[in-house]
Every structure is written in structure tokens, then in C-alpha cells.
Design a protein around this motif. Structure first.
Motif, PDB file in Angstrom:
ATOM      1  N   ASP A 182      32.088  11.368  -6.395  1.00 14.41           N
ATOM      2  CA  ASP A 182      30.972  11.951  -7.146  1.00 14.41           C
ATOM      3  C   ASP A 182      31.248  11.926  -8.646  1.00 14.41           C
ATOM      4  OD1 ASP A 182      29.597  12.458  -4.820  1.00 14.41           O
ATOM      5  OD2 ASP A 182      30.242  14.542  -4.663  1.00 14.41           O
ATOM      6  N   ALA A 183      32.494  12.216  -9.029  1.00 15.35           N
ATOM      7  CA  ALA A 183      32.855  12.221 -10.448  1.00 15.35           C
ATOM      8  C   ALA A 183      32.717  10.823 -11.043  1.00 15.35           C
ATOM      9  CB  ALA A 183      34.288  12.740 -10.624  1.00 15.35           C
ATOM     10  N   LEU A 184      33.138   9.816 -10.291  1.00 13.45           N
ATOM     11  CA  LEU A 184      33.009   8.435 -10.769  1.00 13.45           C
ATOM     12  C   LEU A 184      31.546   8.020 -10.852  1.00 13.45           C
ATOM     13  CD1 LEU A 184      35.959   6.769  -8.801  1.00 13.45           C
ATOM     14  CD2 LEU A 184      35.794   7.054 -11.282  1.00 13.45           C
ATOM     15  N   ARG A 192      26.346   8.192 -16.607  1.00  9.32           N
ATOM     16  CA  ARG A 192      26.323   8.522 -18.034  1.00  9.32           C
ATOM     17  C   ARG A 192      26.477   7.273 -18.900  1.00  9.32           C
ATOM     18  NH1 ARG A 192      29.389  13.062 -16.217  1.00  9.32           N
ATOM     19  NH2 ARG A 192      31.331  11.916 -16.630  1.00  9.32           N
ATOM     20  N   GLU A 193      27.384   6.387 -18.493  1.00  9.06           N
ATOM     21  CA  GLU A 193      27.597   5.163 -19.272  1.00  9.06           C
ATOM     22  C   GLU A 193      26.357   4.278 -19.270  1.00  9.06           C
ATOM     23  OE1 GLU A 193      31.034   3.205 -17.784  1.00  9.06           O
ATOM     24  OE2 GLU A 193      32.446   4.654 -18.631  1.00  9.06           O
ATOM     25  N   LEU A 194      25.733   4.153 -18.109  1.00  9.70           N
ATOM     26  CA  LEU A 194      24.549   3.304 -18.006  1.00  9.70           C
ATOM     27  C   LEU A 194      23.380   3.882 -18.810  1.00  9.70           C
ATOM     28  CD1 LEU A 194      24.692   2.320 -14.227  1.00  9.70           C
ATOM     29  CD2 LEU A 194      25.215   0.871 -16.198  1.00  9.70           C
ATOM     30  N   LEU A 208      23.140  -1.684 -11.368  1.00  2.35           N
ATOM     31  CA  LEU A 208      24.478  -1.106 -11.215  1.00  2.35           C
ATOM     32  C   LEU A 208      24.411   0.340 -10.716  1.00  2.35           C
ATOM     33  CD1 LEU A 208      26.442  -2.487 -14.307  1.00  2.35           C
ATOM     34  CD2 LEU A 208      26.330  -3.374 -11.974  1.00  2.35           C
ATOM     35  N   LEU A 209      23.360   1.044 -11.100  1.00  3.01           N
ATOM     36  CA  LEU A 209      23.213   2.416 -10.623  1.00  3.01           C
ATOM     37  C   LEU A 209      22.988   2.441  -9.115  1.00  3.01           C
ATOM     38  CD1 LEU A 209      23.181   5.322 -11.597  1.00  3.01           C
ATOM     39  CD2 LEU A 209      20.688   5.142 -11.883  1.00  3.01           C
TER      40      LEU A 209
END
Length: 241
Positions: free
Chosen positions: A167-169, A175-177, A194-195
Motif C-alpha cells: 500500500d505504501a508503494l 503521488r509521483e504520477l 502505470l496507475l
């Protein structure tokens, strides 16, 4: 001819136990097929290897075929052996477990499909956290199936804790996307690809938890959800309202 009823019952029981062991072996084989599909789908995406992704589509047919073979075998055993108590819980739970595995195989196929649909478009960002998600999910699955075979309750209870890492990853990837999309709205389609990959891998970990719950049910007869950190979070939120 005199038939020893005790020996006959012993032989029938021994045959049934052998058939159950074969089912367990088949479940492990199906699990291994799924583990390879998940890792291979992410590797193909990382390398943008379209042919490898197309191969995963073909291999998914074998996963589905194996699932239905096991399911047919389970139905025959339940119908002919009329198992009770532990044996019935085991066979019924195997039905659920192979269904979970087949769905995980679908997630791998979904990732392969994304790689194919992307065509010549480059990845929006290098894949770092996504392969980590895949590896953790596969490790969880492998451990869960080992716990299932051994009816290891303690291990089955502990494995879902690792879902927090996945979940953390996932949150990190999200957030990055979103940062990319905010900076350049034209990247939204590649970000969504990618999401969806990350989402599929997050769901793999969730389904591993379901297998762990079935293992506990087989061994104890207890049917209960294994609470996650997310469950505790929402429980506290409700209490605060």
C-alpha cells in the motif's frame, strides 16, 4: 472370501488422503504459474517487450485451464467422498483459493495488456516501485500457499501485515504520477496506464490476504477477516466522529 472391514476403511481413507494431497500439489502448481505470470508481466512492461506480453496472454489460458481442472477434481471428491468437518472445509476452501489465484492471473494479463496498448509510447517514468510491489506480492503469495499446505495459522495471520508495504508503494507511485500530470496534463494517459499497473499489483496483495483467511478457516473452523492497518485507521476515524 472374508473382507476385513477395518483394512478396507483404512485403504479408502488412505486413497482419499492421497487425492487431497494431489489437490494441494495442483494448487501449488497453479500458484507457481501465477507467480511467474505476475513477475513476467512487470518485467515485460519494464523492458517494453511486447512479444513477452503477448506470451503472457497465451499462458493465462493455461492458468484458466488448470483452475478448472482442479475445480472439477474438487467437485468429484466432494460428491463421491462426502467429506465432513476438516476435510470439507479444506476442499471447499480450495475452491475459493483457486478462484483467487485465477483472478491474480487476470491481473498479470491486465498488466500485459497495458504494455501492448501502450504501443511505442515510452514509459512516463522508470519503473522502480512497481517491480518492488510485484516482488513483495509474489513473496506474500508464495508464503501464503506454503502456510495453506502446512495449515500454519501463525504464518497465515502474519503475512497480511506485509500488505502495508504494498500500500505504501502504491501511494508513492500515485503521488509521483500525479506530480507528472500536474506539471504536464498531456501525460495523463501514460500516468493512468502505470496507475492501473500499480492498482493490479495492490489487488494481488489483497487477494493473498483472502487465502490466508481461508487457511485459518481450514485449520480452526474460524471464519473471520484478518484486520489490516487500513481497517484500524477507518475504525479510529469513525470513533472520532
Amino acid at each position: 472370501m472374508i473382507i476385513n472391514k477395518g483394512n478396507e476403511d483404512f485403504m479408502l481413507r488412505k486413497t482419499f488422503e492421497n487425492e487431497i494431497q494431489q489437490v494441494k500439489d495442483d494448487v501449488l502448481l497453479l500458484g507457481s504459474m501465477v507467480e511467474h505470470a505476475i513477475l513476467n508481466s512487470v518485467d515485460a512492461l519494464k523492458k517494453r517487450d511486447i512479444k513477452a506480453s503477448e506470451k503472457i496472454f497465451d499462458e493465462d489460458k493455461q492458468i484458466n485451464k488448470k483452475r478448472f481442472e482442479i475445480e472439477n477434481k474438487l467437485m468429484v471428491l466432494i460428491a463421491t467422498q462426502q467429506p465432513m468437518a476438516h476435510d470439507l472445509r479444506l476442499l471447499a476452501s480450495c475452491m475459493e483459493i483457486i478462484s483467487e489465484l485465477e483472478r491474480m492471473g487476470d491481473y498479470a494479463k491486465g498488466i500485459a495488456n497495458i504494455n501492448i496498448r501502450m504501443g511505442d509510447a515510452p514509459l512516463l517514468k522508470p519503473l522502480i516501485d512497481v517491480p518492488r510491489m510485484a516482488q513483495i506480492g509474489v513473496d506474500m503469495l508464495h508464503q501464503a500457499l506454503t502456510a495453506f499446505v502446512n495449515e500454519d495459522i501463525e504464518t497465515a495471520r502474519s503475512i497480511p501485515v506485509k500488505d502495508d508495504e504494498v500500500d505504501a508503494l502504491y501511494n508513492q507511485v500515485y503521488r509521483e504520477l500525479m506530480t507528472f500530470v500536474i506539471q504536464d496534463p498531456k501525460t495523463i494517459e501514460r500516468a493512468n496506464w502505470l496507475l492501473w499497473v500499480a492498482h493490479n499489483l495492490e489487488r494481488v496483495a489483497d487477494r493473498v490476504t483472502n487465502i490466508c483467511e481461508r487457511t485459518i478457516f481450514i485449520a480452526t473452523g474460524e471464519m473471520a477477516e484478518i484486520k489490516s492497518t487500513d481497517d484500524e485507521f477507518w475504525h479510529r476515524q469513525k470513533q472520532q466522529k
